[in-house]
Design a protein around this motif. Structure first.
Motif, PDB file in Angstrom:
ATOM      1  N   CYS A  28      -9.391  -0.510 -12.223  1.00 15.34           N
ATOM      2  CA  CYS A  28      -8.388  -1.533 -11.916  1.00 15.34           C
ATOM      3  C   CYS A  28      -7.006  -0.938 -12.096  1.00 15.34           C
ATOM      4  O   CYS A  28      -6.802  -0.049 -12.935  1.00 15.34           O
ATOM      5  CB  CYS A  28      -8.570  -2.771 -12.802  1.00 15.34           C
ATOM      6  SG  CYS A  28      -7.985  -2.577 -14.486  1.00 15.34           S
ATOM      7  N   CYS A  30      -3.457  -2.112 -13.246  1.00 15.27           N
ATOM      8  CA  CYS A  30      -2.908  -3.245 -13.974  1.00 15.27           C
ATOM      9  C   CYS A  30      -1.467  -2.973 -14.347  1.00 15.27           C
ATOM     10  O   CYS A  30      -1.009  -1.829 -14.380  1.00 15.27           O
ATOM     11  CB  CYS A  30      -3.746  -3.544 -15.215  1.00 15.27           C
ATOM     12  SG  CYS A  30      -3.969  -2.119 -16.311  1.00 15.27           S
ATOM     13  N   LYS A  37       2.367  -2.022  -8.697  1.00 15.10           N
ATOM     14  CA  LYS A  37       0.920  -1.813  -8.519  1.00 15.10           C
ATOM     15  C   LYS A  37       0.562  -1.716  -7.034  1.00 15.10           C
ATOM     16  O   LYS A  37      -0.096  -0.778  -6.594  1.00 15.10           O
ATOM     17  CB  LYS A  37       0.145  -2.970  -9.175  1.00 15.10           C
ATOM     18  CG  LYS A  37       0.452  -3.179 -10.656  1.00 15.10           C
ATOM     19  CD  LYS A  37      -0.428  -4.250 -11.269  1.00 15.10           C
ATOM     20  CE  LYS A  37      -0.160  -5.626 -10.671  1.00 15.10           C
ATOM     21  NZ  LYS A  37       1.206  -6.089 -10.888  1.00 15.10           N
ATOM     22  N   THR A 977      -4.698  -6.213 -10.639  1.00 11.53           N
ATOM     23  CA  THR A 977      -4.584  -7.495 -11.340  1.00 11.53           C
ATOM     24  C   THR A 977      -3.536  -7.377 -12.441  1.00 11.53           C
ATOM     25  O   THR A 977      -3.231  -6.278 -12.916  1.00 11.53           O
ATOM     26  CB  THR A 977      -5.933  -7.901 -11.947  1.00 11.53           C
ATOM     27  OG1 THR A 977      -5.789  -9.165 -12.563  1.00 11.53           O
ATOM     28  CG2 THR A 977      -6.409  -6.901 -12.978  1.00 11.53           C
ATOM     29  N   HIS A 978      -2.997  -8.533 -12.821  1.00  9.60           N
ATOM     30  CA  HIS A 978      -2.102  -8.606 -13.974  1.00  9.60           C
ATOM     31  C   HIS A 978      -2.673  -9.541 -15.040  1.00  9.60           C
ATOM     32  O   HIS A 978      -1.983  -9.879 -15.995  1.00  9.60           O
ATOM     33  CB  HIS A 978      -0.721  -9.101 -13.542  1.00  9.60           C
ATOM     34  CG  HIS A 978      -0.740 -10.486 -12.960  1.00  9.60           C
ATOM     35  ND1 HIS A 978      -1.076 -10.724 -11.653  1.00  9.60           N
ATOM     36  CD2 HIS A 978      -0.491 -11.689 -13.521  1.00  9.60           C
ATOM     37  CE1 HIS A 978      -1.015 -12.034 -11.425  1.00  9.60           C
ATOM     38  NE2 HIS A 978      -0.671 -12.638 -12.543  1.00  9.60           N
ATOM     39  N   LYS A 983      -8.546  -7.283 -16.882  1.00 10.51           N
ATOM     40  CA  LYS A 983      -8.452  -5.822 -16.864  1.00 10.51           C
ATOM     41  C   LYS A 983      -9.278  -5.178 -17.977  1.00 10.51           C
ATOM     42  O   LYS A 983      -9.658  -4.008 -17.882  1.00 10.51           O
ATOM     43  CB  LYS A 983      -6.990  -5.397 -16.962  1.00 10.51           C
ATOM     44  CG  LYS A 983      -6.336  -5.683 -18.298  1.00 10.51           C
ATOM     45  CD  LYS A 983      -4.888  -5.226 -18.285  1.00 10.51           C
ATOM     46  CE  LYS A 983      -4.220  -5.467 -19.629  1.00 10.51           C
ATOM     47  NZ  LYS A 983      -2.791  -5.038 -19.603  1.00 10.51           N
ATOM     48  N   GLU A 984      -9.561  -5.937 -19.079  1.00  7.33           N
ATOM     49  CA  GLU A 984     -10.382  -5.377 -20.144  1.00  7.33           C
ATOM     50  C   GLU A 984     -11.828  -5.176 -19.714  1.00  7.33           C
ATOM     51  O   GLU A 984     -12.583  -4.460 -20.358  1.00  7.33           O
ATOM     52  CB  GLU A 984     -10.330  -6.306 -21.355  1.00  7.33           C
ATOM     53  CG  GLU A 984      -8.948  -6.466 -21.982  1.00  7.33           C
ATOM     54  CD  GLU A 984      -8.397  -5.144 -22.473  1.00  7.33           C
ATOM     55  OE1 GLU A 984      -9.211  -4.268 -22.844  1.00  7.33           O
ATOM     56  OE2 GLU A 984      -7.166  -4.975 -22.499  1.00  7.33           O
ATOM     57  N   ARG A 989      -8.785   2.224 -16.245  1.00  6.02           N
ATOM     58  CA  ARG A 989      -7.602   1.443 -15.874  1.00  6.02           C
ATOM     59  C   ARG A 989      -6.475   2.387 -15.505  1.00  6.02           C
ATOM     60  O   ARG A 989      -6.296   3.443 -16.125  1.00  6.02           O
ATOM     61  CB  ARG A 989      -7.155   0.543 -17.035  1.00  6.02           C
ATOM     62  CG  ARG A 989      -8.195  -0.460 -17.473  1.00  6.02           C
ATOM     63  CD  ARG A 989      -7.590  -1.524 -18.392  1.00  6.02           C
ATOM     64  NE  ARG A 989      -6.961  -0.948 -19.558  1.00  6.02           N
ATOM     65  CZ  ARG A 989      -7.601  -0.687 -20.701  1.00  6.02           C
ATOM     66  NH1 ARG A 989      -8.899  -0.934 -20.776  1.00  6.02           N
ATOM     67  NH2 ARG A 989      -6.964  -0.170 -21.713  1.00  6.02           N
ATOM     68  N   GLU A 991      -2.683   2.075 -15.493  1.00  9.57           N
ATOM     69  CA  GLU A 991      -1.592   1.214 -15.938  1.00  9.57           C
ATOM     70  C   GLU A 991      -0.289   1.659 -15.291  1.00  9.57           C
ATOM     71  O   GLU A 991       0.044   2.845 -15.270  1.00  9.57           O
ATOM     72  CB  GLU A 991      -1.477   1.253 -17.461  1.00  9.57           C
ATOM     73  CG  GLU A 991      -2.677   0.605 -18.171  1.00  9.57           C
ATOM     74  CD  GLU A 991      -2.423   0.408 -19.647  1.00  9.57           C
ATOM     75  OE1 GLU A 991      -1.386   0.913 -20.132  1.00  9.57           O
ATOM     76  OE2 GLU A 991      -3.250  -0.228 -20.309  1.00  9.57           O
TER      77      GLU A 991
END
Length: 1005
Positions: A28, A30, A37, A977-978, A983-984, A989, A991
């Motif tokens: 993802c 994030c 993003k 996604t935000h 996101k976890e 990830r 970032e």
């Protein structure tokens, strides 16, 4: 397409960033809203297709910079490629395409930007609209496929399936059909014109025969006129001989007159010459004195001319010496100016270098700071080399544990969803049976209406046959009325006879026949009016039957759909008979999975190994921020290296300049001395003074010389008169003799002129009679010329008719060949028209879409069932009936999408944001999987940009489960996604943060 690496420079919110995709599978992106993003994926689309969300092309460039740079590496079917796109502000775009080889990247860039873009699309086998409607769920455009019109959806699906290859074939077939159609039209027009020409062939043959006979008559008459004209011409020729003699005498008379006039002029000229000589004899003494003066002045002018030559030579030499002296002076001035410029330049450079040398202490201090920062950075990098293997091992263990956990969770979720779905199906069995009963009742009602519709059709056919019989009787009556009208017209003519016995009619019989025919006509007219009323009534009945037939047909058209629904419901009822055993097995497996997840008895060995790695990392006390700070300090003091090299170069250059300055100053003084010496003691200066002395000694006066030449020009006329006097004294005897000869010749010419005048008077009467004969001859000649013109016109017309007849003969053969060629063209036209229809959008592509849509519908419903707990169902409709009142019964080609839930079928717009996103997401994933399964487009890259914010916690879990389920079918899946909770759920990830230096990327595994 599988991404490998993305490099950005000054693109949108990024100043400089690099994102490696190698090793990324399900990740993802994030970050906070506006962090950049979506810009990462916009960069991929901009690099490959030149498309972005920016309204203007220059808007993709980072604010304050002059160019944006994107470098994207990817693989297609195992082959590596690289695309580099650069946009310079207010200049243009540069696009490069490279292919990976054993020796590195090799260029595939074409001659133009458009050609290179087409090459990229050819390699990807994917254009931008297809990409954003399949593999890229773009921010704010998730519903792009659903929001399109039905016809546009079908076109887009055809593009995804690679069916656009049929459109060029269909267009080529249509072009060929249009070509043959145009050829047929032209050939038909030509054949029609040829038929019109051939119809006039018989008339032209009659004209040709008539004209041939008239030409023979004209030739006979012309021969007679030519014989008469020849006799008249012989007589006229004799008269012409006498007239020619008259003209010759007139010419001789004119010649003698000219000769006499010329002789008289010569006599007058001789008299004038004798008078001029006499005048000069009277001035003989004066002219002799002037001749003596001329000789004296000529001798003086010769002496002055010699001194003038010496004066010219000395002046030329003085000018030459003066030019030499000036050239030497200019050369010294140029050399002196060059030396002055060099001295001034060296002084300026020395001053600039001295300023730089004065900064040496600051540069040495910065170098010490740089060495300390580099030493600290080296220590941290050595520590980093020890930490990285531990982090990689930790990440692998965490990934393995998470994958194991996710597998168990996904399996439990799948089993739970399956159990709920089966339970819902089991609970819906009474509802399904009730729905089958309702649909069966509707089908029975519509079956009765279909029988009634067939009855209406038969009744309409009967009325149509009755109308055709009435129309036939009407035509028969109208034909009989026409015969009666002809009979009445014949009876109205004088001497009319009986139409039966053909005998002459008297008054009584005439009135009887007239009344009978009139009565028959009125009876027939009454019959026609009755038939017309019956036709009007029948037409209205047919219109009523047609409207009722169409109304019933619209209702009956739903019968097929009801049969399908009943069959679908019956299939669902049949599938619920063995659901009890399936539910028991699912419940048992769910209990086992719950026990395993609650006790956490899986992965104990990997957990111990993970704790050991974390303890080792804690002992090393490694912090990535310290490495970043050390790198920043090295970058801060890196300028000292460049300044140190610049300082060394400045010192060396300053010493060289100081060594060059003394020789140049000495050279400057020497040139100044040479310039002063040149103007006084040079050879050219000495030669100039000597030439000035020689000119003064010569004592030549140009003014006196000019006055002497003027006096000579004044005496010139008197000298010429003296010379003419000398010649006149010697010519006097010759002039006297010539005058006597001219007077004798003049007397003879005058006597001959009088003789010719007498002969002309005798021939004048004969020339007067010749004028009347010439008029007669001219009239005959005109008649003959006119007759010849008529004959030539008829001959030309005869030749034209002959050529036209020959052309019509050839045209008849060509017309027959054209008819055969027309049949061939019509055959080709029919063939290519059928090909165009078969290759068109309603032909083979429509059939292929009909084949693919069931798979797409099943795949979409499978994903949508996971996302909605089997509460939503989607159906594709490719055809629908036309509206009532339409004469065309052919169904409309479309691609409608019907969405059903537990409450029934509703429009797409009536669903909530979360439900709409699930529908769009399921359809998009199904499209992407469809492309991945087909060989036309190798889409191994899936992007999901936003949309998760509309989902609740349960919806997000279902989205993650759906992504894990389809993950094996794609090489790389990215979700943007935000939402912190969402996101976890991802192990990897990316970032994205935004600061003063633009957006930054960090990959966390």
């Amino acid at each position: 397409m599988i991404p490998q690496q993305l490099i950005l420079r000054n693109f949108l919110s990024y100043r400089q960033a690099m994102l490696p995709f190698r090793g990324l599978h399900l990740a993802c992106i994030c970050g906070a809203n506006g962090a950049g993003k979506s810009s990462l994926l916009e960069a991929i689309a901009w690099a490959l297709w030149g498309q972005s969300r920016a309204s203007r092309e220059d808007d993709v460039i980072y604010y304050g910079e002059v160019e944006a740079y994107v470098d994207f590496e990817f693989t297609v079917q195992g082959q590596g490629y690289r695309v580099v796109r650069v946009r310079r502000r207010q200049q243009g775009t540069v696009l490069e395409l490279q292919v990976q080889t054993a020796a590195g990247y090799s260029s595939l860039t074409q001659r133009s930007l458009r050609a290179t873009q087409e090459k990229i699309i050819q390699i990807l086998r994917l254009d931008y609209p297809t990409f954003v409607n399949s593999a890229y769920l773009r921010q704010g455009r998730a519903d792009e496929f659903m929001a399109k019109r039905p016809s546009e959806r079908k076109q887009l699906l055809a593009a995804l399936l690679g069916l656009e290859q049929y459109e060029p074939l269909a267009e080529a077939a249509r072009d060929r059909a249009r070509e043959y159609k145009a050829q047929i039209t032209l050939l038909e027009q030509r054949l029609s014109a040829e038929a019109t020409q051939l119809a006039a062939q018989a008339h032209l043959q009659v004209q040709h025969q008539h004209l041939t006979a008239r030409i023979a008559q004209q030739r006979q008459h012309l021969h007679q006129q030519q014989r008469v004209l020849q006799e008249q011409q012989a007589a006229y020729h004799a008269q012409q001989l006498r007239q020619q003699e008259y003209h010759n005498l007139v010419q001789q008379q004119h010649t003698l007159a000219t000769t006499i006039e010329h002789l008289e002029q010569q006599c007058n000229a001789l008299i004038q010459q004798r008078q001029a000589i006499a005048n000069l004899l009277e001035r003989a003494a004066e002219l002799e004195v002037a001749a003596c003066q001329w000789q004296n002045l000529t001798a003086q002018e010769s002496a002055l001319q010699q001194r003038f030559s010496d004066y010219q030579r000395l002046r030329h030499e003085r000018d030459r010496q003066q030019a030499i002296l000036e050239a030497q002076r200019q050369d010294l001035l140029q050399r002196l100016h060059k030396v002055d410029t060099q001295i001034h330049l060296i002084q300026e450079q020395s001053q600039h270098l001295a300023t730089l040398i004065a900064k040496e202490p600051d540069i040495l201090s910065a170098l010490e700071q740089l060495q300390q920062a580099r030493a600290q950075l080296q220590e941290l990098e050595e520590l980093q080399q020890q930490v990285f293997p531990l982090l990689r091992a930790k990440h692998q263990l965490e990934t393995q544990r998470q994958q194991h956990y996710e597998h168990l969770r996904s399996r439990r979720e799948e089993l739970q969803q399956r159990w709920h779905h089966l339970q819902a199906q089991l609970n819906r069995q009474p509802e399904l049976e009730q729905a089958v009963s309702v649909i069966t009742a509707q089908i029975e009602t519509l079956e009765k209406k279909r029988i009634y519709q067939e009855h209406l059709r038969q009744k309409g056919l009967e009325r149509r046959q009755f109308m055709e019989q009435l129309q036939a009787r009407q035509r028969d009556y109208e034909r009989q009325i026409g015969h009666l009208d002809e009979s009445l017209d014949r009876l109205g003519q004088p001497g009319a006879v009986c139409p039966l016995c053909q005998q002459p009619l008297d008054e009584e019989h005439y009135q009887q026949v007239l009344r009978r025919n009139t009565a028959e006509k009125e009876d027939l007219l009454n019959q026609v009016w009755v038939i017309r009323e019956q036709l009007a009534v029948s037409e209205r009945e047919i219109q009523v039957l047609r409207r009722e037939y169409l109304a019933v047909g619209y209702e009956v058209s739903e019968l097929t759909q009801l049969f399908e629904q009943r069959g679908y419901l019956q299939q669902q009822i049949q599938s619920t008979t063995d659901l009890g055993s399936q539910l028991t097995a699912l419940a048992t497996e769910l209990e086992e999975l719950d026990a395993l997840l609650q006790t956490k008895t899986w992965g104990q060995e990997s957990l111990r190994e993970l704790e050991e790695i974390e303890a080792h990392l804690a002992s090393l006390n490694y912090d990535e921020k310290n490495v970043a700070i050390a790198r920043a300090q090295v970058e801060q003091w890196r300028w000292a290296d460049a300044k140190q090299q610049e300082l060394r170069h400045a010192k060396r250059q300053y010493r060289q300049l100081q060594q060059q300055l003394p020789p140049l100053e000495a050279q400057q003084q020497q040139l100044q001395q040479e310039l002063a010496t040149l103007l006084h003691d040079s050879e050219a200066a000495i030669a100039l003074r000597a030439l000035d002395e020689q000119l003064a000694a010569l004592a030549y006066d140009p003014k006196a010389h000019a006055e002497l030449q003027a006096a000579l020009r004044t005496l010139q006329p008197q000298l010429e008169a003296y010379q003419e006097l000398q010649r006149g004294r010697s010519r006097l005897p010759e002039l006297d003799q010539k005058q006597q000869e001219l007077e004798q010749t003049l007397a003879l010419q005058r006597a001959q002129r009088d003789s010719i005048q007498h002969q002309l008077q005798q021939l004048a009467q004969s020339c007067t009679a010749m004028a009347a004969q010439a008029a007669t001859l001219e009239h005959l000649q005109q008649q003959l010329t006119q007759q010849q013109h008529h004959l030539e016109a008829d001959l030309a017309a005869h030749g034209k008719l002959t050529a036209e007849l020959e052309q019509l003969t050839r045209l008849a053969k060509e017309h027959q060949q054209g008819q055969q060629h027309l049949e061939q063209l019509r055959h080709h036209f029919r063939v290519y028209s059928e090909l165009a229809q078969g290759m068109g959008k309603n032909g083979i592509p429509a059939m292929l879409i009909e084949t693919v849509l069931p798979h797409l519908e099943a795949e979409t419903n499978a994903i949508l069932g996971r996302l909605s707990n089997h509460q939503l169902h989607i159906q594709f409709i490719t055809q629908r009936s036309r509206q009532r009142g339409s004469g065309d019964r052919k169904p409309i080609e479309t691609l409608d999408i019907l969405i059903a839930d537990c409450q029934g079928t509703r429009p797409y717009e009536s669903y909530s944001g979360g439900e709409a996103f699930r529908i769009n997401f399921a359809l998009r994933l199904a499209l992407a999987r469809l492309l991945a399964q087909r060989s036309g487009s190798d889409v191994q890259f899936l992007i999901i940009d936003e949309g998760f914010g509309t989902q609740d916690a349960q919806g997000c879990e279902r989205l993650i489960a759906a992504l894990n389920a389809i993950a094996p079918e794609f090489q790389c899946i990215l979700a943007i996604t935000h939402v912190p909770a969402l996101k976890e759920a991802f192990q990897t990830r990316i970032e994205v943060t935004k600061g003063d230096q633009g957006s930054q990327i960090s990959v966390i595994a």
